[in-house]
Scaffold this motif. Structure first.
Motif, PDB file in Angstrom:
ATOM      1  N   ARG A 307       1.009  -0.787   0.083  1.00 47.52           N
ATOM      2  CA  ARG A 307       0.089  -0.129  -0.345  1.00 47.52           C
ATOM      3  C   ARG A 307       0.845   1.290  -0.069  1.00 47.52           C
ATOM      4  NH1 ARG A 307       1.139   2.248   5.210  1.00 47.52           N
ATOM      5  NH2 ARG A 307       1.318   1.235   6.244  1.00 47.52           N
ATOM      6  N   CYS A 356      -2.056  -5.842   4.807  1.00 48.22           N
ATOM      7  CA  CYS A 356      -1.908  -6.072   3.373  1.00 48.22           C
ATOM      8  C   CYS A 356      -2.169  -7.511   3.499  1.00 48.22           C
ATOM      9  CB  CYS A 356      -1.282  -5.127   2.203  1.00 48.22           C
ATOM     10  SG  CYS A 356      -0.106  -4.484   2.995  1.00 48.22           S
ATOM     11  N   HIS A 366      -6.217  -6.025  -3.242  1.00 47.94           N
ATOM     12  CA  HIS A 366      -6.382  -4.706  -3.911  1.00 47.94           C
ATOM     13  C   HIS A 366      -5.538  -4.214  -5.101  1.00 47.94           C
ATOM     14  CE1 HIS A 366      -2.281  -2.492  -2.071  1.00 47.94           C
ATOM     15  NE2 HIS A 366      -2.761  -4.569  -2.001  1.00 47.94           N
ATOM     16  N   GLU A 370      -3.160   1.137  -7.058  1.00 54.14           N
ATOM     17  CA  GLU A 370      -3.379   2.048  -6.491  1.00 54.14           C
ATOM     18  C   GLU A 370      -2.898   2.709  -5.443  1.00 54.14           C
ATOM     19  OE1 GLU A 370      -6.044  -0.229  -4.056  1.00 54.14           O
ATOM     20  OE2 GLU A 370      -7.633  -0.579  -5.135  1.00 54.14           O
ATOM     21  N   VAL A 371      -1.809   1.349  -5.995  1.00 53.30           N
ATOM     22  CA  VAL A 371      -0.684   2.320  -5.074  1.00 53.30           C
ATOM     23  C   VAL A 371       0.601   2.899  -6.051  1.00 53.30           C
ATOM     24  CG1 VAL A 371      -0.142   1.316  -3.136  1.00 53.30           C
ATOM     25  CG2 VAL A 371       0.376  -0.172  -4.524  1.00 53.30           C
TER      26      VAL A 371
END
Ligand SMILES: Nc1ncnc2c1ncn2[C@@H]1O[C@H](COP(=O)(O)OP(=O)(O)OP(=O)(O)O)[C@@H](O)[C@H]1O
Length: 373
Positions: A307, A356, A366, A370-371
């Motif tokens: 993340r 995570c 996820h 997103e990161v």
């Protein structure tokens, strides 16, 4: 970048680079485009017949009497990679790999090795291709029973007309390379199945081919010896960087040895990607089902778990490289009791913590993008 057949899906390359083929070294060895192999009456008409394009294997058989063992398949094999062709029995693996050297004649499509049109090769170029450039290692080793180990290994060189002294020297070197030193004078009947397979491997290596083609080489071996041989292939590959095309119906084997895997079903490639891409982003329900029991933490890397770093996190905690397996990251995080950083060339890409890492193991994915920032 490799392409896949129409309708097939290639997962994004964001997860990890293939283990050995660095992105800089993307030289193509085999290039396959819209390749078909159809068995049956008037087979050559099938690839162009748009009325059969959407039929299932069974419908095609019922309507035309033909089997499309390979169906509009496109991909590249990169120099230095282990390219695995995987699928259930009858999915077309052997036919596809045999088409590469025209041991089976393709029905239509494009096929190049090192930029040379394989389909246009005459008999002598083909013989040369199979003897020197792309050697096949079969499940049934095809060893000559009355010859010693070293003479079996030297056999391919003998066919090439290499002098006796030179072929002995090279054969002895290969016997050592595959871990059979001391057994040179034995005959195949005096060896275990695993040792015989090593002789087959040494024989293929002795001619120093550009590509080794393996057709389910280890499926007759018991699990422990099979594991040994898989490690041997990985070791040889690491040491020599030789390009390998490896057929298997065994997912664990594919994940262990493959840099990239082409997953076949009914003659088509349904997904082509790294082990991490296949396990982490299955293209459809068929692939998802196929990989359901894979221990994800042993295949997926921290890239998929991380993340974004929050304030002060990017310079604290142990540093992991982006290709660290989740299983190793779990250990690192457990040991330090906090979060770990994912660092590439001094830059912090993200953070992995208990939550995570657990998400990945528990399949609560996820998306890596997103990161990405
Ligand atoms: N000479 C042939 N004539 C007709 N059909 C064939 C021939 N060879 C293969 N096939 C068919 O083509 C399909 C693909 O066969 P292939 O042997 O390539 O599959 P495979 O994935 O290698 O299977 P396995 O893992 O069992 O070896 C199968 O349906 C098979 O029955």
């Amino acid at each position: 970048m490799a392409t896949t057949s129409a309708g097939a899906s290639e997962t994004p390359k964001s997860a990890s680079a293939p283990r050995s083929a660095s992105s800089a070294a993307r030289e193509v060895v085999f290039s396959v485009r819209h390749l078909w192999k159809v068995f049956g009456p008037k087979a050559d008409r099938i690839p162009e017949d748009t009325s059969v394009a959407g039929l299932s294997a069974q419908e095609l058989r019922e309507k035309t009497g033909c089997t499309a063992a390979v169906r509009d398949v496109s991909f590249d094999v990169h120099k230095g990679e282990v390219f695995v062709v995987m699928g259930l029995s009858g999915s077309g693996k052997s036919t596809l790999v045999r088409c590469l050297t025209r041991l089976i004649e393709p029905t239509s499509g494009g096929l190049e090795m090192d930029g040379e049109d394989v389909r246009a090769m005459d008999r002598s170029s083909l013989r040369e291709l199979r003897r020197r450039r792309a050697s096949m290692v079969f499940q049934h080793f095809g060893l000559l029973p009355h010859r010693t180990v070293v003479d079996n290994v030297a056999y391919g060189l003998e066919i090439q007309g290499v002098s006796k002294a030179e072929r002995r020297e090279r054969a002895t070197e290969m016997v050592e390379k595959v871990g059979l030193a001391g057994l040179e004078k034995r005959r195949p009947g005096q060896l275990s199945g695993g040792q015989q397979q090593r002789v087959g491997l040494a024989r293929a290596l002795a001619v120093d081919p550009e590509v080794l083609l393996f057709d389910e080489p280890f499926s007759a071996l018991d699990p422990l010896i099979r594991r040994d041989m898989q490690e041997e292939v990985v070791r040889l590959h690491r040491e020599e960087g030789r390009t390998m095309v490896f057929i298997t119906h065994d997912l664990a084997e594919a994940l262990r040895v493959g840099d990239r895997i082409a997953l076949m079903r009914d003659g088509e490639i349904v997904q082509l990607g790294t082990p991490e891409e296949i396990v982490g982003s299955p293209a459809d329900d068929y692939v998802r089902d196929f990989v359901r029991d894979v221990p994800r933490e042993q295949v997926l890397t921290v890239r998929r778990a991380m993340r974004p770093a929050e304030d002060g996190e990017s310079d604290q905690g142990p540093a992991l490289t982006p290709d660290t397996l989740i299983s190793d990251a779990i250990e690192a995080v457990a040991r330090c009791g906090g979060a770990a950083r994912v660092v590439d060339e001094g830059r912090c890409l993200g953070i992995v913590d208990h939550a995570c890492l657990l998400n990945v193991v528990a399949r609560v994915d996820h998306r890596p993008e997103e990161v990405a920032a």
